[in-house]
Design an enzyme around this catalytic site. Structure first.
Site, PDB file in Angstrom:
ATOM      1  N   ASN A  98       0.854  -1.184   0.000  1.00  9.24           N
ATOM      2  CA  ASN A  98       0.000   0.000   0.000  1.00  9.24           C
ATOM      3  C   ASN A  98       0.894   1.239   0.000  1.00  9.24           C
ATOM      4  OD1 ASN A  98       0.880  -0.084   2.719  1.00  9.24           O
ATOM      5  ND2 ASN A  98      -1.054   0.698   3.486  1.00  9.24           N
ATOM      6  N   HIS A  99       0.295   2.418  -0.243  1.00 11.15           N
ATOM      7  CA  HIS A  99       1.140   3.600  -0.471  1.00 11.15           C
ATOM      8  C   HIS A  99       0.504   4.803   0.220  1.00 11.15           C
ATOM      9  CE1 HIS A  99       4.369   5.714  -2.152  1.00 11.15           C
ATOM     10  NE2 HIS A  99       4.013   5.810  -3.411  1.00 11.15           N
ATOM     11  N   VAL A 100       1.067   5.181   1.362  1.00 11.68           N
ATOM     12  CA  VAL A 100       0.497   6.292   2.127  1.00 11.68           C
ATOM     13  C   VAL A 100       1.406   7.507   2.210  1.00 11.68           C
ATOM     14  CG1 VAL A 100      -1.003   4.807   3.503  1.00 11.68           C
ATOM     15  CG2 VAL A 100       1.296   5.310   4.337  1.00 11.68           C
TER      16      VAL A 100
END
Length: 254
Positions: A61-63
């Site tokens: 995931n990419h936060v």
């Protein structure tokens, strides 16, 4: 199939230069870990999930803006991560290339990026990919097809990665966590699919993408439960990183 024969399978990967390996495997990597841990409490969970040899796809995931460097530096195995081509300018661009990262044009078909990834996988290396495309809530609501496609072509196992704490609630896409913040990287249960020979259909890729997304959502929930942490929430409304309107969701292709 030996490595040379693998490179000849469509799409061929013998005619593209491999991404450089030097900085990925140099003494700079452990030094970078030491320096980052002087600022942040980076905690790695489940590193044993990563196969020690052979091709591997990290799907994360990419936060936050530091997700990529953290994966490259703290991943159990060094990874060639797909990085938006806009980053490959000037000194930063040269550094990213020599540190083994792979430029990706997100808005046009990019066969060179695909073949560079396959060259790494067919040589038994690890690559990193962010199915969400750009930074955001990290909840996998948006999910592009690249990770599943590469798994279908190569047969490489996919290791889900959940990033928690790399962006704080209310932070922008370019903000860093406060000094001393805890950042958790959770490596989840491996997802596998059999390699599918050429030609692969759009339907096959879409089905595999939906299955991979469901698997990653389960791993995301487990990561939140095991750490007691939550995602940072959406970016501010004015903080928009353009991203192609493609991918799969609960309803299938948009």
């Amino acid at each position: 199939m030996n490595e040379q024969r693998a490179h000849l399978a469509p799409p061929r990967s013998d005619r593209v230069p491999g991404a450089p390996r030097y900085l990925l495997y140099s003494p700079l990597r452990p030094l970078a870990r030491f320096l980052i841990r002087r600022r942040y409490a980076v905690r790695v969970h489940g590193g044993g999930q990563v196969p020690p040899t052979g091709p591997v796809i990290y799907a994360s995931n990419h936060v936050g803006v530091i997700d990529g460097p953290l994966l490259a530096i703290f991943g159990p195995r060094p990874a060639h991560a797909l990085t938006k081509v806009e980053m490959f300018r000037g000194l930063l661009g040269r550094f990213l290339w020599w540190s083994g990262q792979i430029p990706l044009d997100r808005f046009h078909t990019d066969p060179r990026a695909v073949k560079t990834c396959l060259r790494a996988l067919r040589s038994g290396r690890a690559i990193g990919i962010y199915p969400e495309g750009s930074r955001g809530p990290g909840d996998l609501e948006r999910f592009h097809r690249g990770a599943a496609y590469l798994a279908l072509v190569s047969g490489a196992p996919v290791v889900p990665v959940t990033m928690l704490g790399s962006r704080e609630p209310g932070g922008t896409s370019g903000s860093l966590p406060r000094r001393g913040a805890a950042i958790d990287m959770i490596f989840g249960e491996v997802w596998r699919t059999d390699a599918v020979p050429w030609p692969r259909t759009r339907e096959q890729v879409e089905k595999a993408s939906l299955l991979l997304r469901e698997h990653m959502l389960v791993q995301l929930d487990r990561a939140r439960a095991s750490t007691g942490r939550e995602l940072p929430g959406p970016l501010p409304p004015t903080d928009v990183d353009p991203d192609p309107a493609t991918g799969v969701t609960d309803e299938g292709a948009p």
